[in-house]
Design a protein around this motif. Structure first.
Motif, mmCIF file in Angstrom:
data_model
loop_
_atom_site.group_PDB
_atom_site.id
_atom_site.type_symbol
_atom_site.label_atom_id
_atom_site.label_comp_id
_atom_site.label_asym_id
_atom_site.label_seq_id
_atom_site.Cartn_x
_atom_site.Cartn_y
_atom_site.Cartn_z
ATOM 1 N N ARG A 58 0.823 -1.214 0.000
ATOM 2 C CA ARG A 58 0.000 0.000 0.000
ATOM 3 C C ARG A 58 0.856 1.264 0.000
ATOM 4 N N ALA A 59 2.169 1.120 -0.033
ATOM 5 C CA ALA A 59 3.057 2.281 -0.012
ATOM 6 C C ALA A 59 2.768 3.262 -1.144
ATOM 7 N N PRO A 60 2.535 2.797 -2.400
ATOM 8 C CA PRO A 60 2.218 3.762 -3.466
ATOM 9 C C PRO A 60 0.918 4.534 -3.200
ATOM 10 N N GLU A 61 -0.084 3.843 -2.666
ATOM 11 C CA GLU A 61 -1.349 4.500 -2.325
ATOM 12 C C GLU A 61 -1.134 5.540 -1.229
ATOM 13 N N LEU A 62 -0.351 5.187 -0.227
ATOM 14 C CA LEU A 62 -0.042 6.101 0.865
ATOM 15 C C LEU A 62 0.720 7.312 0.348
ATOM 16 N N ALA A 63 1.691 7.089 -0.526
ATOM 17 C CA ALA A 63 2.467 8.199 -1.081
ATOM 18 C C ALA A 63 1.577 9.130 -1.904
ATOM 19 N N ALA A 64 0.633 8.563 -2.660
ATOM 20 C CA ALA A 64 -0.258 9.380 -3.467
ATOM 21 C C ALA A 64 -1.146 10.254 -2.580
ATOM 22 N N TYR A 65 -1.681 9.654 -1.510
ATOM 23 C CA TYR A 65 -2.494 10.430 -0.560
ATOM 24 C C TYR A 65 -1.665 11.550 0.059
ATOM 25 N N ARG A 66 -0.465 11.200 0.505
ATOM 26 C CA ARG A 66 0.431 12.189 1.127
ATOM 27 C C ARG A 66 0.675 13.352 0.179
ATOM 28 N N ASP A 67 1.001 13.060 -1.079
ATOM 29 C CA ASP A 67 1.339 14.122 -2.022
ATOM 30 C C ASP A 67 0.151 15.035 -2.284
ATOM 31 N N GLU A 68 -1.044 14.441 -2.447
ATOM 32 C CA GLU A 68 -2.231 15.268 -2.693
ATOM 33 C C GLU A 68 -2.580 16.103 -1.465
ATOM 34 N N ALA A 69 -2.446 15.505 -0.288
ATOM 35 C CA ALA A 69 -2.747 16.229 0.945
ATOM 36 C C ALA A 69 -1.800 17.401 1.137
ATOM 37 N N TYR A 70 -0.512 17.167 0.954
ATOM 38 C CA TYR A 70 0.460 18.234 1.157
ATOM 39 C C TYR A 70 0.299 19.340 0.111
ATOM 40 N N ALA A 71 -0.014 18.965 -1.122
ATOM 41 C CA ALA A 71 -0.217 19.975 -2.163
ATOM 42 C C ALA A 71 -1.437 20.827 -1.855
ATOM 43 N N ALA A 72 -2.513 20.193 -1.352
ATOM 44 C CA ALA A 72 -3.725 20.943 -1.017
ATOM 45 C C ALA A 72 -3.462 21.907 0.135
ATOM 46 N N LEU A 73 -2.720 21.456 1.142
ATOM 47 C CA LEU A 73 -2.402 22.332 2.264
ATOM 48 C C LEU A 73 -1.493 23.468 1.815
ATOM 49 N N ARG A 74 -0.518 23.161 0.984
ATOM 50 C CA ARG A 74 0.359 24.207 0.436
ATOM 51 C C ARG A 74 -0.470 25.288 -0.257
ATOM 52 N N ASP A 75 -1.426 24.867 -1.080
ATOM 53 C CA ASP A 75 -2.245 25.828 -1.822
ATOM 54 C C ASP A 75 -3.139 26.635 -0.886
ATOM 55 N N LEU A 76 -3.678 25.977 0.154
ATOM 56 C CA LEU A 76 -4.503 26.692 1.130
ATOM 57 C C LEU A 76 -3.692 27.757 1.846
ATOM 58 N N LEU A 77 -2.499 27.412 2.285
ATOM 59 C CA LEU A 77 -1.658 28.380 2.988
ATOM 60 C C LEU A 77 -1.249 29.525 2.079
ATOM 61 N N PHE A 78 -1.015 29.224 0.812
ATOM 62 C CA PHE A 78 -0.699 30.290 -0.139
ATOM 63 C C PHE A 78 -1.888 31.239 -0.286
ATOM 64 N N ARG A 79 -3.087 30.671 -0.332
ATOM 65 C CA ARG A 79 -4.283 31.503 -0.476
ATOM 66 C C ARG A 79 -4.511 32.383 0.766
ATOM 67 N N LEU A 80 -4.289 31.807 1.936
ATOM 68 C CA LEU A 80 -4.498 32.552 3.165
ATOM 69 C C LEU A 80 -3.425 33.602 3.404
ATOM 70 N N GLY A 81 -2.218 33.345 2.929
ATOM 71 C CA GLY A 81 -1.101 34.247 3.165
ATOM 72 C C GLY A 81 -0.473 34.029 4.534
ATOM 73 N N GLU A 82 0.526 34.815 4.832
ATOM 74 C CA GLU A 82 1.246 34.670 6.082
ATOM 75 C C GLU A 82 0.349 35.056 7.272
ATOM 76 N N PRO A 83 0.480 34.366 8.401
ATOM 77 C CA PRO A 83 -0.336 34.715 9.571
ATOM 78 C C PRO A 83 0.055 36.093 10.111
ATOM 79 N N PRO A 84 -0.917 36.848 10.656
ATOM 80 C CA PRO A 84 -0.627 38.200 11.164
ATOM 81 C C PRO A 84 0.059 38.158 12.529
ATOM 82 N N VAL A 85 1.284 37.634 12.545
ATOM 83 C CA VAL A 85 2.061 37.501 13.781
ATOM 84 C C VAL A 85 3.315 38.341 13.642
ATOM 85 N N ASP A 86 3.601 39.166 14.635
ATOM 86 C CA ASP A 86 4.810 40.009 14.623
ATOM 87 C C ASP A 86 5.820 39.460 15.634
ATOM 88 N N TYR A 87 7.087 39.436 15.239
ATOM 89 C CA TYR A 87 8.157 38.988 16.133
ATOM 90 C C TYR A 87 9.042 40.175 16.500
#
Length: 317
Positions: free
Chosen positions: A288-317
């Protein structure tokens, strides 16, 4: 079925829990140190529900639902007098919790379950103040309760059989993930969270990185995986033999802070190295490793795109 509930402590956490329960079709009575404060907080959570609905993160009719379902009780005693479940959400001070739980348990119906939203206090310790403690357990929501799905469900040694199942079913109907765990100080969430914070603080104290750099690394590397895979799944995917080697390296440099856990060493010794061998902490077969890798890649790509859409969090250091 748990139909009527009370939330005692109507601040930020308690108010969020009341919203969640109301949106799941429960009638909710809220109570606080005074009737005026309970009324004020009811109006606040109605306004919040309207704002969330306008932003599209609550149902469109959330304001009306919360206003209809949530009532402000004149007192704790009146809030809990005719309910199936009570959630205590008062400040994390043992004396305050004990007094509140005493009042709740003396006035709630004998069949009503009682939960505490404590973050770290042992449920057995809190149960000392509860009349008929067999109906008492921890029900620990995370901040913000409105949106974080996971809820720790913690029976103590005397909690009656079936209580956990009833609460987990209620949480499921609220769109939450109730996770039963054992009763220890800090439970699972905060033992993990504070262990991470402790090491993060040491990195800053030692001059390895700034707080900003630590946060950036945490949320863009291993933290990026955590919405999809927990620490054991991540270890199995990476390979437990890899983890064993890394622990050996860390132990050499920081012997007081890092050593390979015995359960890791035992699995590697048995040849259970994770997904690549078909067994580690999990039992995901190698095919099931190929299936797991496919899920991982789609999940990470979706999260990457969501974070890009939201932009950086409004946190000041």
């Amino acid at each position: 079925m748990i139909a009527k509930v009370a939330v005692v402590g109507s601040g930020y956490m308690g108010g969020g829990i009341a919203q969640v329960l109301a949106l799941a079709g429960r009638d909710v009575a809220i109570a606080d140190v005074s009737a005026d404060l309970a009324r004020e907080n009811r109006e606040r959570i109605i306004r919040e529900a309207a704002d969330y609905a306008e932003r599209g993160i609550f149902p469109a009719d959330a304001r009306e639902t919360v206003a209809w379902r949530v009532t402000a009780a004149p007192s704790i005693e009146e809030a809990v007098g005719a309910v199936d479940f009570v959630e205590e959400a008062v400040p994390e001070v043992l004396g305050i919790k004990h007094e509140t739980l005493r009042r709740i348990s003396e006035n709630a119906p004998s069949a009503a379950l009682i939960g505490s939203n404590t973050s770290t206090i042992s449920i057995a310790t809190l149960a000392e103040a509860v009349t008929s403690p067999d109906r008492f357990l921890g029900v620990h929501f995370s901040n913000p309760a409105t949106f974080v799905p996971g809820v720790e469900v913690i029976p103590h040694a005397g909690t009656r059989e079936g209580a956990v199942t009833e609460v987990v079913a209620l949480l499921d109907e609220c769109g939450k993930v109730g996770v039963p765990i054992a009763d220890v100080t800090g439970f699972v969430l905060n033992r993990l969270q504070y262990a991470l914070f402790g090491e993060a603080a040491r990195l800053v104290e030692e001059g390895v990185a700034t707080a900003q750099a630590v946060d950036l690394i945490a949320r863009t590397t291993f933290g990026f995986r955590l919405p999809f895979f927990g620490p054991f799944a991540i270890a199995d995917i990476a390979g437990l033999d890899v983890y064993q080697f890394c622990y050996q390296s860390l132990h050499g440099a920081y012997p007081d802070r890092f050593s390979g856990p015995a359960i890791l060493e035992e699995r590697v010794a048995r040849g259970e190295k994770g997904v690549k061998t078909g067994r580690g902490f999990l039992a995901t077969p190698a095919d099931r490793a190929p299936e797991l890798a496919a899920y991982r890649d789609e999940a990470y790509a979706a999260l990457r795109d969501l974070l890009f859409r939201l932009g950086e969090p409004p946190v000041d250091y």
